[in-house]
Design a protein around this motif. Structure first.
Motif, PDB file in Angstrom:
ATOM      1  N   ILE A   1       0.839  -1.204   0.000  1.00  0.00           N
ATOM      2  CA  ILE A   1       0.000   0.000   0.000  1.00  0.00           C
ATOM      3  C   ILE A   1       0.874   1.253   0.000  1.00  0.00           C
ATOM      4  CG2 ILE A   1      -1.675   1.332   1.368  1.00  0.00           C
ATOM      5  CD1 ILE A   1      -2.788  -1.410   2.341  1.00  0.00           C
ATOM      6  N   GLU A   2       1.926   1.197   0.802  1.00  0.00           N
ATOM      7  CA  GLU A   2       2.814   2.352   0.908  1.00  0.00           C
ATOM      8  C   GLU A   2       3.461   2.668  -0.448  1.00  0.00           C
ATOM      9  OE1 GLU A   2       5.865   3.493   4.416  1.00  0.00           O
ATOM     10  OE2 GLU A   2       6.305   1.654   3.350  1.00  0.00           O
ATOM     11  N   MET A   3       3.901   1.617  -1.160  1.00  0.00           N
ATOM     12  CA  MET A   3       4.582   1.853  -2.444  1.00  0.00           C
ATOM     13  C   MET A   3       3.598   2.265  -3.533  1.00  0.00           C
ATOM     14  SD  MET A   3       7.796  -0.737  -2.773  1.00  0.00           S
ATOM     15  CE  MET A   3       7.044  -2.290  -2.338  1.00  0.00           C
ATOM     16  N   ILE A   4       2.394   1.709  -3.491  1.00  0.00           N
ATOM     17  CA  ILE A   4       1.389   2.063  -4.508  1.00  0.00           C
ATOM     18  C   ILE A   4       0.831   3.462  -4.229  1.00  0.00           C
ATOM     19  CG2 ILE A   4      -0.911   1.478  -5.413  1.00  0.00           C
ATOM     20  CD1 ILE A   4      -0.155  -1.498  -4.724  1.00  0.00           C
ATOM     21  N   GLY A   5       0.541   3.721  -2.947  1.00  0.00           N
ATOM     22  CA  GLY A   5      -0.087   4.997  -2.597  1.00  0.00           C
ATOM     23  C   GLY A   5      -1.454   5.155  -3.245  1.00  0.00           C
ATOM     24  N   PRO A   6      -2.348   4.161  -3.086  1.00  0.00           N
ATOM     25  CA  PRO A   6      -3.643   4.243  -3.770  1.00  0.00           C
ATOM     26  C   PRO A   6      -4.486   5.382  -3.204  1.00  0.00           C
ATOM     27  CG  PRO A   6      -3.716   2.492  -2.136  1.00  0.00           C
ATOM     28  CD  PRO A   6      -2.299   3.011  -2.162  1.00  0.00           C
ATOM     29  N   LYS A   7      -5.450   5.798  -4.010  1.00  0.00           N
ATOM     30  CA  LYS A   7      -6.365   6.833  -3.515  1.00  0.00           C
ATOM     31  C   LYS A   7      -7.398   6.204  -2.586  1.00  0.00           C
ATOM     32  CE  LYS A   7      -8.162  11.111  -4.963  1.00  0.00           C
ATOM     33  NZ  LYS A   7      -8.683  11.934  -6.021  1.00  0.00           N
ATOM     34  N   LEU A   8      -7.701   4.952  -2.838  1.00  0.00           N
ATOM     35  CA  LEU A   8      -8.578   4.252  -1.899  1.00  0.00           C
ATOM     36  C   LEU A   8      -8.385   2.745  -1.977  1.00  0.00           C
ATOM     37  CD1 LEU A   8     -12.304   3.814  -2.745  1.00  0.00           C
ATOM     38  CD2 LEU A   8     -10.635   4.289  -4.490  1.00  0.00           C
ATOM     39  N   ILE A   9      -8.801   2.121  -0.878  1.00  0.00           N
ATOM     40  CA  ILE A   9      -8.731   0.661  -0.770  1.00  0.00           C
ATOM     41  C   ILE A   9     -10.165   0.150  -0.677  1.00  0.00           C
ATOM     42  CG2 ILE A   9      -8.012  -1.261   0.722  1.00  0.00           C
ATOM     43  CD1 ILE A   9      -5.778   0.636   1.768  1.00  0.00           C
ATOM     44  N   VAL A  10     -10.456  -0.911  -1.424  1.00  0.00           N
ATOM     45  CA  VAL A  10     -11.754  -1.569  -1.293  1.00  0.00           C
ATOM     46  C   VAL A  10     -11.512  -2.912  -0.623  1.00  0.00           C
ATOM     47  CG1 VAL A  10     -13.787  -2.455  -2.500  1.00  0.00           C
ATOM     48  CG2 VAL A  10     -12.605  -0.422  -3.386  1.00  0.00           C
ATOM     49  N   ALA A  11     -12.036  -3.065   0.589  1.00  0.00           N
ATOM     50  CA  ALA A  11     -11.902  -4.341   1.314  1.00  0.00           C
ATOM     51  C   ALA A  11     -13.046  -5.248   0.882  1.00  0.00           C
ATOM     52  CB  ALA A  11     -11.954  -4.104   2.819  1.00  0.00           C
ATOM     53  N   LEU A  12     -12.683  -6.432   0.393  1.00  0.00           N
ATOM     54  CA  LEU A  12     -13.677  -7.359  -0.144  1.00  0.00           C
ATOM     55  C   LEU A  12     -14.068  -8.378   0.912  1.00  0.00           C
ATOM     56  CD1 LEU A  12     -11.855  -7.835  -3.565  1.00  0.00           C
ATOM     57  CD2 LEU A  12     -13.971  -6.538  -3.201  1.00  0.00           C
ATOM     58  N   GLY A  13     -15.213  -8.150   1.513  1.00  0.00           N
ATOM     59  CA  GLY A  13     -15.755  -9.145   2.431  1.00  0.00           C
ATOM     60  C   GLY A  13     -15.384  -8.946   3.882  1.00  0.00           C
ATOM     61  N   ARG A  14     -16.100  -9.705   4.689  1.00  0.00           N
ATOM     62  CA  ARG A  14     -15.995  -9.598   6.152  1.00  0.00           C
ATOM     63  C   ARG A  14     -14.585  -9.889   6.653  1.00  0.00           C
ATOM     64  NH1 ARG A  14     -17.332 -13.712  10.039  1.00  0.00           N
ATOM     65  NH2 ARG A  14     -17.890 -15.080   8.307  1.00  0.00           N
ATOM     66  N   HIS A  15     -13.979 -10.934   6.138  1.00  0.00           N
ATOM     67  CA  HIS A  15     -12.676 -11.317   6.676  1.00  0.00           C
ATOM     68  C   HIS A  15     -11.609 -10.288   6.338  1.00  0.00           C
ATOM     69  CE1 HIS A  15     -14.090 -15.040   8.257  1.00  0.00           C
ATOM     70  NE2 HIS A  15     -14.571 -15.398   7.089  1.00  0.00           N
ATOM     71  N   ALA A  16     -11.640  -9.775   5.107  1.00  0.00           N
ATOM     72  CA  ALA A  16     -10.665  -8.735   4.741  1.00  0.00           C
ATOM     73  C   ALA A  16     -10.896  -7.507   5.608  1.00  0.00           C
ATOM     74  CB  ALA A  16     -10.793  -8.385   3.264  1.00  0.00           C
ATOM     75  N   ALA A  17     -12.162  -7.114   5.764  1.00  0.00           N
ATOM     76  CA  ALA A  17     -12.471  -5.917   6.571  1.00  0.00           C
ATOM     77  C   ALA A  17     -12.027  -6.117   8.015  1.00  0.00           C
ATOM     78  CB  ALA A  17     -13.965  -5.617   6.502  1.00  0.00           C
ATOM     79  N   HIS A  18     -12.341  -7.277   8.575  1.00  0.00           N
ATOM     80  CA  HIS A  18     -11.972  -7.526   9.975  1.00  0.00           C
ATOM     81  C   HIS A  18     -10.459  -7.559  10.151  1.00  0.00           C
ATOM     82  CE1 HIS A  18     -16.090  -9.380  11.261  1.00  0.00           C
ATOM     83  NE2 HIS A  18     -16.161  -8.128  10.898  1.00  0.00           N
ATOM     84  N   SER A  19      -9.782  -8.215   9.221  1.00  0.00           N
ATOM     85  CA  SER A  19      -8.324  -8.314   9.338  1.00  0.00           C
ATOM     86  C   SER A  19      -7.676  -6.947   9.203  1.00  0.00           C
ATOM     87  CB  SER A  19      -7.762  -9.224   8.247  1.00  0.00           C
ATOM     88  OG  SER A  19      -8.339 -10.497   8.323  1.00  0.00           O
TER      89      SER A  19
ATOM     90  N   VAL B   1     -15.670  -0.763   2.542  1.00  0.00           N
ATOM     91  CA  VAL B   1     -15.916  -2.209   2.689  1.00  0.00           C
ATOM     92  C   VAL B   1     -17.105  -2.601   1.806  1.00  0.00           C
ATOM     93  CG1 VAL B   1     -16.643  -4.006   4.305  1.00  0.00           C
ATOM     94  CG2 VAL B   1     -15.083  -2.209   5.083  1.00  0.00           C
ATOM     95  N   THR B   2     -16.926  -3.682   1.075  1.00  0.00           N
ATOM     96  CA  THR B   2     -18.076  -4.204   0.329  1.00  0.00           C
ATOM     97  C   THR B   2     -18.090  -5.731   0.413  1.00  0.00           C
ATOM     98  OG1 THR B   2     -19.367  -4.042  -1.709  1.00  0.00           O
ATOM     99  CG2 THR B   2     -16.998  -4.373  -1.984  1.00  0.00           C
ATOM    100  N   TYR B   3     -19.076  -6.333  -0.211  1.00  0.00           N
ATOM    101  CA  TYR B   3     -19.200  -7.789  -0.155  1.00  0.00           C
ATOM    102  C   TYR B   3     -18.089  -8.466  -0.958  1.00  0.00           C
ATOM    103  CZ  TYR B   3     -23.868  -6.854   1.613  1.00  0.00           C
ATOM    104  OH  TYR B   3     -24.918  -6.409   2.361  1.00  0.00           O
ATOM    105  N   HIS B   4     -17.711  -9.640  -0.486  1.00  0.00           N
ATOM    106  CA  HIS B   4     -16.752 -10.447  -1.236  1.00  0.00           C
ATOM    107  C   HIS B   4     -17.452 -10.992  -2.489  1.00  0.00           C
ATOM    108  CE1 HIS B   4     -13.871 -13.559  -2.248  1.00  0.00           C
ATOM    109  NE2 HIS B   4     -13.040 -13.031  -1.374  1.00  0.00           N
ATOM    110  N   PRO B   5     -16.750 -10.978  -3.642  1.00  0.00           N
ATOM    111  CA  PRO B   5     -17.387 -11.499  -4.856  1.00  0.00           C
ATOM    112  C   PRO B   5     -17.894 -12.936  -4.703  1.00  0.00           C
ATOM    113  CG  PRO B   5     -15.280 -10.461  -5.384  1.00  0.00           C
ATOM    114  CD  PRO B   5     -15.418 -10.415  -3.894  1.00  0.00           C
ATOM    115  N   ALA B   6     -17.199 -13.751  -3.915  1.00  0.00           N
ATOM    116  CA  ALA B   6     -17.668 -15.142  -3.734  1.00  0.00           C
ATOM    117  C   ALA B   6     -19.028 -15.144  -3.029  1.00  0.00           C
ATOM    118  CB  ALA B   6     -16.647 -15.943  -2.929  1.00  0.00           C
ATOM    119  N   TYR B   7     -19.223 -14.211  -2.087  1.00  0.00           N
ATOM    120  CA  TYR B   7     -20.521 -14.099  -1.413  1.00  0.00           C
ATOM    121  C   TYR B   7     -21.582 -13.635  -2.417  1.00  0.00           C
ATOM    122  CZ  TYR B   7     -24.198 -12.119   1.495  1.00  0.00           C
ATOM    123  OH  TYR B   7     -25.417 -11.814   2.033  1.00  0.00           O
TER     124      TYR B   7
END
Ligand code: URA
Length: 231
Positions: A157-175, A200-206
């Motif tokens: 994340i530090e090297m990319i410096g994105p404008k935003l991160i999309v967390a996919l699903g509960r586990h990614a968000a919680h972690s 945070v949004t839903y995981h595609p598998a969900y």
């Protein structure tokens, strides 16, 4: 005259194979844009500012948490290293473990459609997981595994410096956010991961299992797009 948002919405519907869609003005507004600062996350393992090549080599040789015993290979991340958008999933599954690339199975196809609906291509964004190794039998990531892997994701994340991160699903968000709050509470807010806006949004598998939730995922992506387009 079709608005740009309507055009994107139609592309999303088409790409995701949705045939029925409620008009937005008939949908109860449920998302609010607030800024919530989620706990500052202590980083306990040390990776001292490696460049991409060093980081990739370090990940490939990693034995910190024990998952190297069952992985075929590490799954580092893929995409544009100057991306504005970064998508973070949970952990590689069997397909990813075999190919060494995140989101290459059925969930990956849907993620590609979601990215396409934003007017982007997979190559435009960066895609990574919280864990770089597949947990056996796709079990949930364990806290020690997340802790061991976190410096790798942070450095990406530090090297990319994105404008935003999309967390996919509960586990990614919680972690990422070190919270156990239900996904329903985490969605619809502009959160913060080490200074980078996070949605945070839903995981595609969900979403594959619950296609009725795709409308909400679209709302999340629209919010993410507003953040990405903000000055
Ligand atoms: N699910 C994830 O969370 N990540 C992948 O790379 C594939 C499936």
């Amino acid at each position: 005259m079709i608005s740009p948002e309507e055009t994107r919405r139609r592309r999303y519907l088409e790409a995701m194979g949705i045939t029925r869609w409620e008009p937005r003005d008939q949908i109860e507004p449920e998302l609010t844009e607030t800024t919530t600062d989620v706990a500052t996350i202590p980083v306990s393992s040390v990776v001292v500012n490696p460049d991409w090549e060093t980081l990739q080599r370090t990940v490939a040789a990693c034995t910190l948490c024990g998952l190297q015993k069952t992985r075929k290979q590490t799954v580092f991340g893929v995409g544009n290293r100057s991306a504005q958008w970064m998508f973070v999933g949970e952990a590689p599954g069997a397909d990813e473990d075999a190919k060494g690339e995140p989101f290459v199975g059925r969930a990956g196809q849907l993620l590609n459609a979601m990215i396409f609906a934003m007017g982007l291509k997979r190559e435009d964004v960066y895609i990574a997981n919280v864990l770089k190794c597949r947990p056996p039998n796709n079990r949930d990531p364990q806290p020690n595994e997340v802790e061991c892997c976190e410096p790798y994701l942070l450095r990406q994340i530090e090297m990319i410096g994105p404008k935003l991160i999309v967390a996919l699903g509960r586990h990614a968000a919680h972690s990422l956010l070190k919270t156990e709050a239900p996904l329903a509470r985490l969605r619809g807010q502009r959160l913060n991961y080490h200074g980078t806006p996070l949605i945070v949004t839903y995981h595609p598998a969900y979403l594959l299992r619950s296609p009725g939730e795709k409308r909400k995922a679209w709302d999340d992506l629209c919010m993410a797009q507003r953040i990405a387009q903000s000055p």
